[in-house]
Design a protein around this motif. Structure first.
Motif, PDB file in Angstrom:
ATOM      1  N   ALA A  96       0.828  -1.178   0.107  1.00 11.40           N
ATOM      2  CA  ALA A  96      -0.019  -0.001  -0.144  1.00 11.40           C
ATOM      3  C   ALA A  96       0.901   1.402   0.140  1.00 11.40           C
ATOM      4  N   ARG A  97       2.087   1.192   0.668  1.00 11.18           N
ATOM      5  CA  ARG A  97       2.851   2.282   0.538  1.00 11.18           C
ATOM      6  C   ARG A  97       3.547   2.600  -0.541  1.00 11.18           C
ATOM      7  N   SER A 132       2.523   1.311  -3.544  1.00  8.52           N
ATOM      8  CA  SER A 132       1.576   1.160  -4.605  1.00  8.52           C
ATOM      9  C   SER A 132       2.127   0.377  -5.707  1.00  8.52           C
ATOM     10  N   SER A 133       2.707  -0.611  -5.229  1.00  6.46           N
ATOM     11  CA  SER A 133       3.277  -1.490  -6.066  1.00  6.46           C
ATOM     12  C   SER A 133       3.620  -3.019  -5.713  1.00  6.46           C
ATOM     13  N   LEU A 138      -6.954  -4.210  -1.786  1.00  6.43           N
ATOM     14  CA  LEU A 138      -6.260  -3.720  -2.644  1.00  6.43           C
ATOM     15  C   LEU A 138      -7.130  -3.737  -3.867  1.00  6.43           C
ATOM     16  N   THR A 139      -7.102  -2.645  -4.680  1.00  7.69           N
ATOM     17  CA  THR A 139      -7.369  -2.627  -6.220  1.00  7.69           C
ATOM     18  C   THR A 139      -6.108  -3.002  -7.089  1.00  7.69           C
ATOM     19  N   ARG A 140      -5.877  -3.579  -8.262  1.00  2.90           N
ATOM     20  CA  ARG A 140      -4.915  -4.011  -8.795  1.00  2.90           C
ATOM     21  C   ARG A 140      -4.291  -3.097  -9.788  1.00  2.90           C
ATOM     22  N   ARG A 141      -5.264  -2.341 -10.606  1.00  5.48           N
ATOM     23  CA  ARG A 141      -4.684  -1.376 -11.471  1.00  5.48           C
ATOM     24  C   ARG A 141      -5.687  -0.258 -11.359  1.00  5.48           C
ATOM     25  N   PRO A 142      -5.208   0.658 -10.827  1.00  5.52           N
ATOM     26  CA  PRO A 142      -3.807   0.838 -10.080  1.00  5.52           C
ATOM     27  C   PRO A 142      -3.859   0.025  -8.916  1.00  5.52           C
ATOM     28  N   VAL A 143      -2.692  -0.103  -8.181  1.00  7.34           N
ATOM     29  CA  VAL A 143      -2.429  -0.731  -6.886  1.00  7.34           C
ATOM     30  C   VAL A 143      -2.851   0.348  -6.156  1.00  7.34           C
ATOM     31  N   ALA A 144      -4.020   0.253  -5.079  1.00  7.37           N
ATOM     32  CA  ALA A 144      -4.469   1.405  -4.298  1.00  7.37           C
ATOM     33  C   ALA A 144      -5.318   0.654  -3.360  1.00  7.37           C
ATOM     34  N   GLU A 201      -8.174   0.820   3.571  1.00  3.44           N
ATOM     35  CA  GLU A 201      -7.695   2.042   4.257  1.00  3.44           C
ATOM     36  C   GLU A 201      -7.938   2.025   5.659  1.00  3.44           C
TER      37      GLU A 201
END
Length: 294
Positions: free
Chosen positions: A13-14, A16-17, A48-54, A60
């Motif tokens: 998460a930090r 984003s990859s 997490l969503t994968r594309r984008p990673v968030a 949260e």
């Protein structure tokens, strides 16, 4: 929750990859993906969503809990290691720059000291996790009142000194020749915002009724000399302990007379102290609190 999975999630998460997290943690990207999938399966929701990673909304919320949980685990490990390890000859001290007054500097051992000056809010965590043997935190307080510190782990605090506070003004400032100043009368003045080098403006607002003290310039550093130079050059006022506000070229430190406030320094440590850490702790605290055991 498995803390290894939680640590992997926080890292992804930090950064984003997934691939960057794998490099940071020393895992394969496949292992990172498996960790995240296992944690999501355990909690029954995507994190997490994968594309984008968030992070998702649930992710949260998990992040809000993860930092304190992982810090507490690191603190527990450091506490056990401290008890099991042989006494160290050296000493690592984490201190706020304005806590490093003449008395503290004179008490430091002549050799074997590593001095760290991190952001002041990070000092308790540094002690809790074992990256520092002792911490020196400081702030504004009413005389003899303790400071309010974040609860990161079972830590012990001891008063290590108090001194008056002064507003640092340029020599030519209209108030520079006053014998004393009321903090509330300066709420609308131009102030320097230097949370890690001086006393934070949030503490001034709390002492002055919760309003005013707006910054004219922000200094993101820990060098008190740079802060005093900015004040002497007229970029804004700053509040400092008397020892730091005395003898500044081009500036005058005027005492704060109301409200009754002091610059308070407290020693922070975990467990029992030995060796150089104990000697320094005794030197810094015995004058104010009498003899006691660490």
């Amino acid at each position: 929750m498995d803390p290894h999975l939680l640590r992997t999630y926080v890292t992804v998460a930090r950064l984003s990859s997934f691939s960057e997290a794998a490099r940071d943690l020393g895992y394969t990207q496949s292992a990172v993906s498996q960790h995240i999938a296992a944690l999501e399966q355990d909690l029954g929701t995507p994190l997490l969503t994968r594309r984008p990673v968030a992070p998702t909304a649930a992710g949260e919320r998990l992040l809000e809990h993860a930092g304190p949980l992982l810090l507490r685990l690191d603190a527990a490990r450091a506490d056990v290691v401290r008890m099991a390890a042989a006494p160290a000859h050296g000493l690592t001290l984490a201190a706020a720059p304005t806590a490093l007054g003449p008395r503290v500097l004179a008490a430091l051992p002549t050799a074997g000291v590593t001095l760290k000056v991190p952001p002041r809010d990070e000092i308790p965590a540094a002690v809790a996790t074992g990256t520092a043997d002792l911490g020196l935190v400081d702030g504004l307080a009413a005389p003899s009142d303790p400071l309010r510190l974040s609860d990161v782990a079972p830590l012990t605090t001891r008063g290590a000194g108090e001194e008056p506070v002064c507003v640092l003004l340029p020599d030519a400032h209209p108030l520079a020749r006053r014998p004393g100043l009321r903090l509330g009368d300066l709420a609308d003045a131009r102030w320097l915002d230097a949370p890690d080098a001086g006393l934070p403006l949030a503490q001034l607002r709390a002492a002055g009724g919760g309003h005013g003290f707006r910054p004219s310039l922000r200094y993101e550093g820990t060098d008190v000399r740079a802060l005093t130079a900015l004040a002497a050059a007229g970029h804004g006022l700053t509040l400092l302990p008397r020892s730091a506000a005395t003898g500044v070229p081009g500036a005058v430190g005027v005492p704060v007379t109301a409200p009754r406030l002091v610059h308070r320094t407290e020693l922070v440590y975990a467990g029992s102290l030995q060796g150089a850490a104990r000697e320094l702790a005794v030197a810094l605290t015995s004058r104010d609190q009498g003899d006691f055991r660490f």
